[in-house]
Design an enzyme around this catalytic site. Structure first.
Site, PDB file in Angstrom:
ATOM      1  N   CYS A   1      25.393  57.677   5.383  1.00 57.71           N
ATOM      2  CA  CYS A   1      24.767  58.410   4.281  1.00 57.71           C
ATOM      3  C   CYS A   1      25.177  59.879   4.290  1.00 57.71           C
ATOM      4  O   CYS A   1      25.223  60.522   3.235  1.00 57.71           O
ATOM      5  CB  CYS A   1      23.257  58.277   4.346  1.00 57.71           C
ATOM      6  SG  CYS A   1      22.532  58.794   5.920  1.00 57.71           S
TER       7      CYS A   1
ATOM      8  N   HIS B   1      17.836  60.235   7.081  1.00 55.73           N
ATOM      9  CA  HIS B   1      18.610  59.758   5.939  1.00 55.73           C
ATOM     10  C   HIS B   1      18.961  60.947   5.060  1.00 55.73           C
ATOM     11  O   HIS B   1      18.192  61.912   4.958  1.00 55.73           O
ATOM     12  CB  HIS B   1      17.806  58.721   5.150  1.00 55.73           C
ATOM     13  CG  HIS B   1      18.543  58.121   4.002  1.00 55.73           C
ATOM     14  ND1 HIS B   1      19.756  57.482   4.147  1.00 55.73           N
ATOM     15  CD2 HIS B   1      18.244  58.064   2.673  1.00 55.73           C
ATOM     16  CE1 HIS B   1      20.167  57.050   2.966  1.00 55.73           C
ATOM     17  NE2 HIS B   1      19.269  57.397   2.059  1.00 55.73           N
TER      18      HIS B   1
END
Length: 760
Positions: free
Chosen positions: A64, A420
């Site tokens: 990510c 994330h």
């Protein structure tokens, strides 16, 4: 006839189950449109510059950090155009052949078939003898991001970029992998889809070992590495083929694309320094020696700016702290070449050259001594939509450059070792979009304000991307936002005024005609006029915000009776409004220029005052030093003037007294207290002529007592060569020790008083 009716009944009975009883031939329901597809409904033909492509990126477990940075770089128009056009564009034939292999359209009903297959499997397991009944599974939340990502992978086109470096004459590198991704997205015929950056990640892991593990990586570190790697790859390739790079000019077939990129503010890179021209800035470290006051400067190059954070602060205050003066002292002294040694100094950092694209890294991760590891800081840091940097040098190029926020990289998690990354990006004409790996969704402009760090949750802004803009572009954007908010407010008001969902045409016409002037008056004060220093938008709802200033159905203007036709078609003249806005913009520009001149004059005046104050301080220090030297000189002259009178006796007596004092000081403290008390109470008599009296200070205490003849080698009885004194002389010689003591004390006091008067 009977046979005909029987056949008709048989046909009717046979057709009844064929209509609804055959599940295999039942039409598959079309999946509902996503919010992104709804926003793209009114778009025209596909553009050639890739600005109307909105692709997600597949996450391979922990990538990510890579996806969010690549999305931010793609939607930077000058960077995207520079990557695509260097050294030259891929030929159309090669690009189409590569897209034919890499672009794959999945079965849109694959998810339905997978669900049906899973249902069959569960039913078969339930019918088996001896098998416990299966627990009912919890239905998936169709609003969750994971479900939306899974659906996107099953329904959207998948684009897997291939190595195409040989078509434009370069060897495979991280730059060519990035160029292949950008060209694949630009050349595809679908506006939405998912990119599979497998080839890019393979090259990244091949060249850099730290990315081969499954550990959580830092997005800012990846950005810095990627930009430096692009610079290194481009310069290395240019050194191999200098002639080919210089001759790589735009071909006639894509001259139109080059014109489009030039009109949008980007430039085709003619040299290898296009990364430096976009992201590179120059920092100047100014160090002023506090001894000689000489200022030394040292320039540093940066591709991104990292700033420390404070609780309840803003980006402006963080930049102010970044350029604050730092005292170099104690163990951290500065080596001054002018003074030739370590000296105390003041150090400050200022920006000498501003980049076109400013990447601001908010240092959310800080090393703590007690925990012996990095810790995430959840400080509230407000970032504006528009920014002007004030911490520039006096000779900076374009110090009043205006920046607009176009991308935010958000870290979601409680620490630096897990979490994330997502990206929120402002596109050219489709507003703000959320890029969460495979998921791409439109968001409101106010959604960007949710990541200051004070909201519930673990999401905080980590990297801010600002790009240069102009005041005219900002004003145009605000006018467009006001117009859209007014149109939406008008639609809401009209819907609220409709009786049972219908509205007469004349009522709608009268309502719109009477409502336009009030909207124009309402939009007259804009956000730029409120800002005193920079046309930046407030980070909180204010009176002039389009979102907060929108009309609600409750406050809508009620319908009025029909008015004549000539009155209803008389809106405010647009030309005068445009001229008024131009005049206001010109006045605002003149006012800012005047403020700038006043600030420069004030800065010059402050510098002159500081110089005068420093000059006065130096003069006072010189005068004080001269006074001290004069005092020392006068004291030395007085000592020399007094020394010829009794130099020998003074020297001998002083040494003898020091010897005797150091030998029996503790014993003589208790002797003859009466004599000492009487001698101390007597007034100091005048000195006897011809008698040696010490003038250089108080006589030691042992001279106030009768010394022991055995211990005193200077007594008359121990000198055989010296004649005996008479009785009257002994009587007169009885008190001189007291005279010497008192006179010595008095003379010492007078000398000290004199020396203090000289110093004062």
């Amino acid at each position: 006839m009977g046979s005909f009716l029987r056949s008709f009944r048989n046909n009717a009975g046979s057709t009844t189950p064929s209509v609804g009883a055959v599940p295999a031939k039942k039409e598959v329901p079309i999946p509902p449109m996503t919010p992104l597809e709804k926003r793209l409904l009114d778009m025209g033909s596909i553009r050639g510059d890739g600005s109307d492509k909105f692709y997600g990126m597949e996450n391979y477990g922990n990538t990510c950090y890579c996806n969010s940075i690549l999305q931010c770089l793609y939607y930077s128009v000058p960077f995207r155009e520079a990557v695509i056009n260097y050294p030259t564009r891929t030929p159309i034939e090669s690009l189409e052949a590569a897209l034919a292999k890499s672009l794959r359209y999945p079965n849109p009903n694959a998810h339905l078939e997978a669900e049906a297959q899973a249902e069959k499997q569960r039913a078969a397991n339930a019918q088996r003898p001896g098998m416990p009944p299966a627990q009912p599974q919890k239905p998936e939340d169709k609003d969750s991001p994971d479900y939306k990502k899974k659906m996107a992978l099953q329904t959207l086109p998948l684009l897997e970029a291939q190595n195409n470096a040989t078509s434009y004459g370069m060897s495979e590198s991280l730059f060519t992998s990035l160029k292949d991704i950008f060209e694949s997205v630009v050349g595809s015929q679908s506006r939405i889809g998912i990119v599979r950056p497998q080839q890019f990640l393979d090259v990244l892991r091949r060249d850099h070992e730290m990315f081969r593990t499954a550990m959580h990586q830092d997005a800012h570190e990846f950005l810095n590495l990627l930009l430096n790697e692009v610079v290194a790859n481009v310069e290395a390739e240019a050194s191999k083929q200098p002639a080919a790079i210089e001759k790589s000019l735009p071909a006639p077939d894509h001259a139109e694309t080059v014109d489009q990129s030039a009109s949008s503010g980007s430039k085709t890179p003619n040299t290898t320094r296009w990364v430096h021209e976009l992201f590179e800035g120059t920092l100047t470290s100014e160090t002023q020696c506090l001894t000689c006051e000489k200022v030394s400067q040292r320039d540093e190059i940066f591709l991104d700016l990292s700033v420390d954070l404070e609780q309840h602060s803003s980006v402006t205050s963080c930049l102010r702290k970044f350029s604050a003066e730092e005292m170099l002292c104690e163990r951290n002294k500065f080596h001054c070449d002018n003074c030739g040694g370590l000296q105390e100094a003041e150090k400050r950092m200022k920006i000498k050259r501003l980049p076109r694209i400013l990447a601001l890294h908010l240092k959310r991760f800080k090393y703590t001594e007690d925990l012996q590891r990095l810790q995430k800081l959840f400080h509230r840091v407000v970032y504006p939509y528009h920014l002007r940097l004030f911490n520039t040098t006096d000779d900076a190029e374009d110090p009043d450059r205006l920046y607009e926020l176009y991308a935010v990289v958000v870290h979601i998690g409680g620490g630096p070792y897990h979490g994330h990354y997502v990206a929120i990006i402002k596109t050219e004409d489709r507003g703000w979009l959320l890029f969460d790996d495979e998921l791409v969704e439109p968001v409101d402009k106010n959604y960007v304000r949710n990541f200051f760090g004070d909201k519930p949750g673990l999401a905080c802004a980590y990297v801010l991307f600002y790009q240069e803009t102009t005041l005219e572009a900002v004003m145009k954007e605000q006018e467009q936002e006001n117009m859209e908010s007014n149109l939406s407010a008008t639609d809401t008001n009209e819907a609220a005024l409709k009786p049972n969902g219908s509205s007469p045409s004349h009522l709608a016409h009268v309502h719109s005609a009477s409502y336009i002037p009030s909207l124009e008056e309402h939009n007259r004060p804009n956000g730029l006029k409120r800002a005193p220093t920079a046309p930046q938008l407030s980070t909180h709802h204010e009176h002039g915000d389009p979102e907060s200033g929108a009309f609600s159905p409750v406050t809508a203007t009620p319908p009025v009776p029909p008015i004549p036709e000539h009155l209803s078609a008389a809106p405010i003249p647009p030309k005068s409004d445009v001229q008024g806005k131009k005049e206001r913009a010109r006045e605002e520009k003149e006012r800012k220029a005047a403020e700038k001149e006043r600030e420069k004059a004030e800065k010059l005046r402050r510098k002159e005052q500081e110089a005068r104050a420093k000059e006065n301080q130096r003069r006072e220090e010189a005068e004080l030093k001269a006074a001290l030297e004069a005092s020392k000189a006068s004291k030395a002259q007085e000592d020399r003037r007094q020394s010829p009178d009794h130099g020998k006796d003074k020297l001998g007596g002083g040494l003898s007294r020091l010897k005797r004092g150091s030998k029996s000081f503790s014993q003589r403290l208790g002797k003859d207290k009466e004599t000492r008390s009487v001698s101390s109470l007597e007034a100091p008599p005048l000195p006897i002529p011809g008698h040696p009296i010490s003038r250089d200070g108080p006589i030691p205490e042992q001279h106030q007592q009768q010394p022991d003849p055995k211990d005193d080698p200077f007594q008359d009885s121990h000198h055989p060569n010296k004649p005996m004194m008479k009785e009257d002389e002994q009587a007169n010689h009885k008190d001189p020790k007291h005279e010497r003591t008192g006179h010595g004390k008095w003379r010492s006091f007078s000398l000290r008083k004199k020396s203090f008067s000289i110093l004062s």
